[in-house]
Design a protein around this motif. Structure first.
Motif, PDB file in Angstrom:
ATOM      1  N   GLY A 223     -12.598  25.062  96.857  1.00 43.57           N
ATOM      2  CA  GLY A 223     -13.633  26.059  96.609  1.00 43.57           C
ATOM      3  C   GLY A 223     -14.081  26.066  95.160  1.00 43.57           C
ATOM      4  O   GLY A 223     -15.272  26.239  94.865  1.00 43.57           O
ATOM      5  N   MET A 224     -13.130  25.856  94.250  1.00 38.37           N
ATOM      6  CA  MET A 224     -13.466  25.804  92.825  1.00 38.37           C
ATOM      7  C   MET A 224     -14.391  24.623  92.541  1.00 38.37           C
ATOM      8  O   MET A 224     -15.410  24.777  91.857  1.00 38.37           O
ATOM      9  CB  MET A 224     -12.194  25.679  91.985  1.00 38.37           C
ATOM     10  N   LEU A 225     -14.053  23.442  93.045  1.00 40.37           N
ATOM     11  CA  LEU A 225     -14.892  22.260  92.826  1.00 40.37           C
ATOM     12  C   LEU A 225     -16.290  22.467  93.393  1.00 40.37           C
ATOM     13  O   LEU A 225     -17.287  22.110  92.763  1.00 40.37           O
ATOM     14  CB  LEU A 225     -14.246  21.037  93.472  1.00 40.37           C
ATOM     15  N   THR A 226     -16.355  23.049  94.583  1.00 39.51           N
ATOM     16  CA  THR A 226     -17.650  23.289  95.203  1.00 39.51           C
ATOM     17  C   THR A 226     -18.487  24.241  94.364  1.00 39.51           C
ATOM     18  O   THR A 226     -19.672  24.003  94.115  1.00 39.51           O
ATOM     19  CB  THR A 226     -17.460  23.877  96.615  1.00 39.51           C
ATOM     20  N   GLY A 227     -17.869  25.326  93.914  1.00 41.27           N
ATOM     21  CA  GLY A 227     -18.581  26.302  93.096  1.00 41.27           C
ATOM     22  C   GLY A 227     -19.048  25.732  91.774  1.00 41.27           C
ATOM     23  O   GLY A 227     -20.176  25.991  91.331  1.00 41.27           O
ATOM     24  N   VAL A 228     -18.194  24.935  91.127  1.00 40.33           N
ATOM     25  CA  VAL A 228     -18.563  24.341  89.838  1.00 40.33           C
ATOM     26  C   VAL A 228     -19.724  23.366  90.006  1.00 40.33           C
ATOM     27  O   VAL A 228     -20.663  23.348  89.201  1.00 40.33           O
ATOM     28  CB  VAL A 228     -17.350  23.637  89.202  1.00 40.33           C
ATOM     29  N   LEU A 229     -19.675  22.547  91.063  1.00 37.85           N
ATOM     30  CA  LEU A 229     -20.766  21.603  91.316  1.00 37.85           C
ATOM     31  C   LEU A 229     -22.074  22.347  91.573  1.00 37.85           C
ATOM     32  O   LEU A 229     -23.121  22.000  91.000  1.00 37.85           O
ATOM     33  CB  LEU A 229     -20.422  20.709  92.503  1.00 37.85           C
ATOM     34  N   LEU A 230     -22.031  23.364  92.399  1.00 39.88           N
ATOM     35  CA  LEU A 230     -23.231  24.143  92.687  1.00 39.88           C
ATOM     36  C   LEU A 230     -23.779  24.796  91.422  1.00 39.88           C
ATOM     37  O   LEU A 230     -24.986  24.804  91.180  1.00 39.88           O
ATOM     38  CB  LEU A 230     -22.917  25.222  93.726  1.00 39.88           C
ATOM     39  N   THR A 234     -27.343  24.021  89.584  1.00 40.37           N
ATOM     40  CA  THR A 234     -28.272  25.141  89.454  1.00 40.37           C
ATOM     41  C   THR A 234     -28.754  25.295  88.016  1.00 40.37           C
ATOM     42  O   THR A 234     -29.941  25.510  87.763  1.00 40.37           O
ATOM     43  CB  THR A 234     -27.602  26.444  89.926  1.00 40.37           C
ATOM     44  N   ILE A 235     -27.842  25.164  87.051  1.00 36.27           N
ATOM     45  CA  ILE A 235     -28.228  25.293  85.643  1.00 36.27           C
ATOM     46  C   ILE A 235     -29.147  24.157  85.218  1.00 36.27           C
ATOM     47  O   ILE A 235     -30.206  24.374  84.617  1.00 36.27           O
ATOM     48  CB  ILE A 235     -26.983  25.320  84.735  1.00 36.27           C
ATOM     49  N   VAL A 236     -28.758  22.922  85.534  1.00 33.26           N
ATOM     50  CA  VAL A 236     -29.503  21.762  85.042  1.00 33.26           C
ATOM     51  C   VAL A 236     -30.846  21.615  85.749  1.00 33.26           C
ATOM     52  O   VAL A 236     -31.864  21.325  85.113  1.00 33.26           O
ATOM     53  CB  VAL A 236     -28.660  20.482  85.204  1.00 33.26           C
ATOM     54  N   TRP A 242     -31.610  31.057  87.156  1.00 31.89           N
ATOM     55  CA  TRP A 242     -31.144  30.705  88.507  1.00 31.89           C
ATOM     56  C   TRP A 242     -29.624  30.842  88.585  1.00 31.89           C
ATOM     57  O   TRP A 242     -29.079  31.346  89.566  1.00 31.89           O
ATOM     58  CB  TRP A 242     -31.548  29.266  88.851  1.00 31.89           C
ATOM     59  N   PHE A 243     -28.959  30.375  87.536  1.00 34.10           N
ATOM     60  CA  PHE A 243     -27.498  30.449  87.498  1.00 34.10           C
ATOM     61  C   PHE A 243     -27.033  31.906  87.515  1.00 34.10           C
ATOM     62  O   PHE A 243     -26.032  32.238  88.158  1.00 34.10           O
ATOM     63  CB  PHE A 243     -26.988  29.738  86.241  1.00 34.10           C
ATOM     64  N   ALA A 244     -27.741  32.782  86.809  1.00 35.54           N
ATOM     65  CA  ALA A 244     -27.366  34.195  86.769  1.00 35.54           C
ATOM     66  C   ALA A 244     -27.432  34.808  88.166  1.00 35.54           C
ATOM     67  O   ALA A 244     -26.574  35.613  88.557  1.00 35.54           O
ATOM     68  CB  ALA A 244     -28.287  34.958  85.813  1.00 35.54           C
ATOM     69  N   VAL A 245     -28.455  34.436  88.934  1.00 31.12           N
ATOM     70  CA  VAL A 245     -28.556  34.923  90.314  1.00 31.12           C
ATOM     71  C   VAL A 245     -27.390  34.405  91.142  1.00 31.12           C
ATOM     72  O   VAL A 245     -26.756  35.148  91.894  1.00 31.12           O
ATOM     73  CB  VAL A 245     -29.901  34.483  90.938  1.00 31.12           C
ATOM     74  N   LEU A 246     -27.073  33.107  90.997  1.00 28.87           N
ATOM     75  CA  LEU A 246     -25.974  32.506  91.752  1.00 28.87           C
ATOM     76  C   LEU A 246     -24.641  33.126  91.385  1.00 28.87           C
ATOM     77  O   LEU A 246     -23.838  33.488  92.257  1.00 28.87           O
ATOM     78  CB  LEU A 246     -25.943  30.992  91.496  1.00 28.87           C
TER      79      LEU A 246
END
Length: 438
Positions: A223-230, A234-236, A242-246
């Protein structure tokens, strides 16, 4: 040096040979095809002992080496036939083999899942950067102007491959390599306008976010890897708003999961693993948002206004937030009613809702809408209302699906995906009807 480290080092040396593809990709394709064919007839000797995995020894064939070699040859063929970028091909191969080597070294120091995953991800990240730079220098292409995209591709590839390897087996490494190459091909074709400092800061922020989520037991390693990738994508590809919403969903969702956890466990509605969410759960809630970010990044090639994808993104996140708060807050109250009949049902029944949960869900969608209004000039108050309605609508779809088809036909993660998809479509559709996208 352990057998595992020697084997990983041997594969790393073999993978390094793909650098020849910078000048002679056909030769690399032929070389690895030949290695794959020969490895199927080698059943003894030094080469067998060096490359054999435990399953290879039991079968008496170097199937792991054959699969890796044929997959590498296949990627080289894609370079020649359909234009897969050479540096993406070589980066994907080097990322895998050197990531594996770093993982085995890390395991020899501390054989835990988080240590192994960290070793693989960091090793693959560095190897992918170095491989891309070498390919560009050999080809005479400018490196300085491509540093941000080089770092971005290496980071996203390392996280994606680490995620795949955490849910697959070692024998599936060729599939991981192929998947990473295709993903990086997609990313390399997108317009990414960030500086090295910005992409470095994005990696640091998302890595810190992932570490905190793991330390606080709000996410498993997967879950951590998935969240970090997302978060990184989102940031880039989207930007910090967008990242703040996520991140609002991840943060409030994690807190709500821990809210009166023992009471929810007693009621049979608590998340497993002490509330630590796995990769499937994260993807079920955020896969649609990721697609919206990717579509936004490619919007200059699509016949749709980019703002449509912003409303789709916000609508899907509002749905995920609304549904999560509705379930986690509503789960501590007794006497839920089935949404389709309003009859009382046992706590934990799919499709069962409480008025407290519905209120919490509506507030969650409103929080996402408020953040979007504050951070995006193109949203406005009307757009905020659209996002809130999309979130509440998506939450309702989730409950309806839970009451009708969840369980025997589809699982909870699939329901989450369909609900967030409905929230995204509602957000984009209502925005279009209101004439909001510019």
């Amino acid at each position: 040096m352990t057998t595992s480290i020697r084997r990983a080092a041997a594969f790393a040396v073999l993978g390094t040979l793909t650098l020849v593809g910078s000048v002679l990709v056909a030769g690399v394709a032929a070389l690895f095809a030949a290695i794959g064919a020969l490895s199927l007839v080698v059943d003894d000797g030094v080469v067998f002992d060096l490359f054999a995995r435990p399953s290879d020894r039991s079968e008496g064939r170097l199937r792991g080496l054959a699969a890796f070699s044929f997959a590498t040859a296949g990627l080289a063929m894609l370079v020649m036939l359909v234009g897969l970028p050479t540096r993406v091909f070589i980066a994907a191969v080097c990322l895998l083999v050197y990531g594996n080597l770093a993982e085995q070294v890390a395991r020899s120091w501390n054989n835990t899942a988080i240590t192994a995953t960290t070793g693989f991800t960091l090793g693959g990240f560095v190897a992918a950067i170095v491989a891309q730079i070498i390919v560009l220098q050999i080809s005479g292409a400018p490196v300085d102007s491509l540093v941000p995209i080089i770092i971005f591709l290496a980071a996203s590839g390392a996280l994606f491959s680490g995620l795949l390897r955490s849910v697959l087996f070692e024998r599936d490494d060729p599939l991981v390599m192929f998947s990473v190459a295709l993903l990086l091909w997609l990313f390399a074709d997108l317009t990414v306008t960030v500086t090295p400092l910005e992409v470095g800061l994005a990696i640091a922020i998302t890595a810190g976010f992932g570490y905190i989520s793991w330390v606080l037991d709000t996410a498993s390693v997967t879950g951590m890897l998935t969240g970090v990738l997302l978060a990184l994508l989102t940031i880039v590809l989207g930007g910090y708003p967008w990242f703040a919403v996520l991140i609002s969903f991840f943060a409030l969702g994690a807190l709500s999961t821990k809210f009166r956890y023992e009471q929810k466990r007693k009621n049979g509605v608590a998340e497993a693993n002490e509330g630590a969410r796995g990769g499937g759960n994260v993807l079920g809630n955020a896969a649609v948002a990721l697609f919206a970010v990717l579509a936004f990044a490619a919007s200059d090639r699509l016949p749709v206004a980019s703002t449509v994808f912003l409303f789709a993104f916000a609508g899907s996140i509002a749905t995920a937030m609304s549904d999560t708060l509705s379930s986690e807050i509503g789960g501590v109250f007794d006497n839920p009613r089935l949404i389709t009949t309003l009859r009382r049902v046992e706590p934990g029944t799919d499709g069962g809702v409480t008025w407290q949960g519905e209120l919490a869900g509506a507030l969650g969608a409103s929080v996402v809408a408020l953040i979007a209004v504050l951070l995006f000039d193109s949203i406005g108050l009307l757009g905020g209302g659209v996002i809130a309605l999309a979130g509440i609508g998506g939450m309702t779809v989730d409950s309806l699906l839970g009451a009708t088809i969840e369980g025997e036909k589809i699982g909870n993660q699939s329901v989450n995906f369909l609900a967030t998809l409905s929230g995204a479509l509602l957000g984009a559709g209502l925005a279009l009807l209101a004439g909001l996208p510019a």
